[in-house]
Design a protein around this motif. Structure first.
Motif, PDB file in Angstrom:
ATOM      1  N   PHE A 201       0.836  -1.205   0.000  1.00 47.29           N
ATOM      2  CA  PHE A 201       0.000   0.000   0.000  1.00 47.29           C
ATOM      3  C   PHE A 201       0.870   1.254   0.000  1.00 47.29           C
ATOM      4  CE2 PHE A 201      -2.138   3.412   2.316  1.00 47.29           C
ATOM      5  CZ  PHE A 201      -3.297   3.547   1.569  1.00 47.29           C
ATOM      6  N   PHE A 202       1.902   1.276   0.837  1.00 43.86           N
ATOM      7  CA  PHE A 202       2.807   2.426   0.860  1.00 43.86           C
ATOM      8  C   PHE A 202       3.528   2.592  -0.475  1.00 43.86           C
ATOM      9  CE2 PHE A 202       3.242   1.420   5.632  1.00 43.86           C
ATOM     10  CZ  PHE A 202       2.088   2.141   5.905  1.00 43.86           C
ATOM     11  N   SER A 203       3.934   1.470  -1.052  1.00 45.03           N
ATOM     12  CA  SER A 203       4.644   1.536  -2.329  1.00 45.03           C
ATOM     13  C   SER A 203       3.743   2.050  -3.449  1.00 45.03           C
ATOM     14  CB  SER A 203       5.191   0.150  -2.680  1.00 45.03           C
ATOM     15  OG  SER A 203       5.811   0.154  -3.948  1.00 45.03           O
ATOM     16  N   ASP A 204       2.476   1.703  -3.414  1.00 45.82           N
ATOM     17  CA  ASP A 204       1.556   2.130  -4.473  1.00 45.82           C
ATOM     18  C   ASP A 204       1.096   3.572  -4.316  1.00 45.82           C
ATOM     19  OD1 ASP A 204       1.746  -0.398  -5.537  1.00 45.82           O
ATOM     20  OD2 ASP A 204      -0.069  -1.140  -4.548  1.00 45.82           O
ATOM     21  N   ASN A 205       1.168   4.113  -3.098  1.00 45.89           N
ATOM     22  CA  ASN A 205       0.613   5.440  -2.863  1.00 45.89           C
ATOM     23  C   ASN A 205       1.631   6.497  -2.468  1.00 45.89           C
ATOM     24  OD1 ASN A 205      -2.581   5.105  -2.790  1.00 45.89           O
ATOM     25  ND2 ASN A 205      -1.688   3.298  -1.819  1.00 45.89           N
TER      26      ASN A 205
END
Length: 260
Positions: A201-205
């Motif tokens: 999630f952190f990597s995508d956002n």
């Protein structure tokens, strides 16, 4: 009668002195008004003088720039900078005789410096860098799609990569101070606890283009393992990013990383 005459004379003196004081106050007020008006006139004249002087300079500049097509308010100063470089050669290997040559580098000084640095032979550093890149690339490929790398996660290669990552980043952790002094912007992340979905999630956002292309530093507050189902995957990814970006990724130690 004498007392009455004295009282009348005192009262008349007081009235006369008060009238004199009022006249003086009126004179002082009028003088103050004149001073204020003169001050305002002086300020107005000063502004008008500056405006007329500016217009005069603009007109002179416009006439001088008609042939050039543009107006330059101030002349350009020419700084004559001539960078030189010293090239050192080893003429005699046995006697270790060194000769140096001073030559002008010109405008391509940085390009020439990069070329000289790339031409230096450093096989140990190159092999170490290639090994690190290979490990980091395997971990990043696993992080992108863990389900398609089940065989790698169950293999001895993944275990060896983890051990190599531990030994490589140990020196990085030991060289860091006990208190991290960072400059904003900084992204701070809490407990991961083996949840690989949180990292996805952190990597995508947050770092959609990768941590290296994202402005700012990344601070993780510890507790990377336990409770979750992907503890090894999480710690492998964070260690790989720490190895790849040691001055951008900071991993703090939580209570789940202590010996007890």
């Amino acid at each position: 009668k004498h007392r009455r005459s004295l009282a009348i004379s005192n009262s008349s003196n007081e009235a006369r002195s008060q009238s004199i004081i009022r006249e003086r106050d009126a004179q002082i007020a009028s003088l103050q008004m004149k001073i204020n008006s003169l001050t305002n006139k002086l300020v107005t004249l000063n502004r008008q003088f500056k405006a007329s002087k500016r217009q005069h300079h603009e007109l002179q500049g416009g006439h001088s720039a008609q042939g050039q097509g543009q107006y330059e308010s101030t002349p350009k100063r020419k700084h004559r900078l001539s960078p030189y470089g010293n090239v050192v050669h080893e003429t005699n290997v046995k006697n270790r005789t060194l000769t140096h040559e001073r030559s002008r580098m010109g405008r391509n000084a940085s390009i020439a410096t990069a070329a000289e640095l790339s031409s230096l032979d450093c096989p140990k550093a190159e092999s170490r860098h290639s090994t690190n890149q290979a490990i980091v690339m395997r971990i990043l490929e696993m992080f992108k799609d863990p389900s398609s790398h089940i065989q790698y996660l169950r293999s001895r290669e993944f275990a060896n990569d983890l051990l190599k990552l531990n030994s490589k980043i140990r020196s990085i952790f030991e060289s860091e101070p006990r208190v991290a002094f960072l400059q904003s912007p900084v992204y701070v992340f809490g407990d991961i606890h083996g949840n690989l979905e949180d990292l996805h999630f952190f990597s995508d956002n947050i770092w959609r283009l990768g941590m290296s292309l994202t402005a700012g530093n990344f601070v993780f507050l510890g507790d990377y393992v336990d409770r979750g189902m992907s503890c090894l995957e999480v710690i492998a990814y964070l260690f790989a990013m720490k190895l790849l970006l040691p001055h951008k990724v900071f991993l703090l130690r939580g209570n789940h990383e202590t010996r007890d």
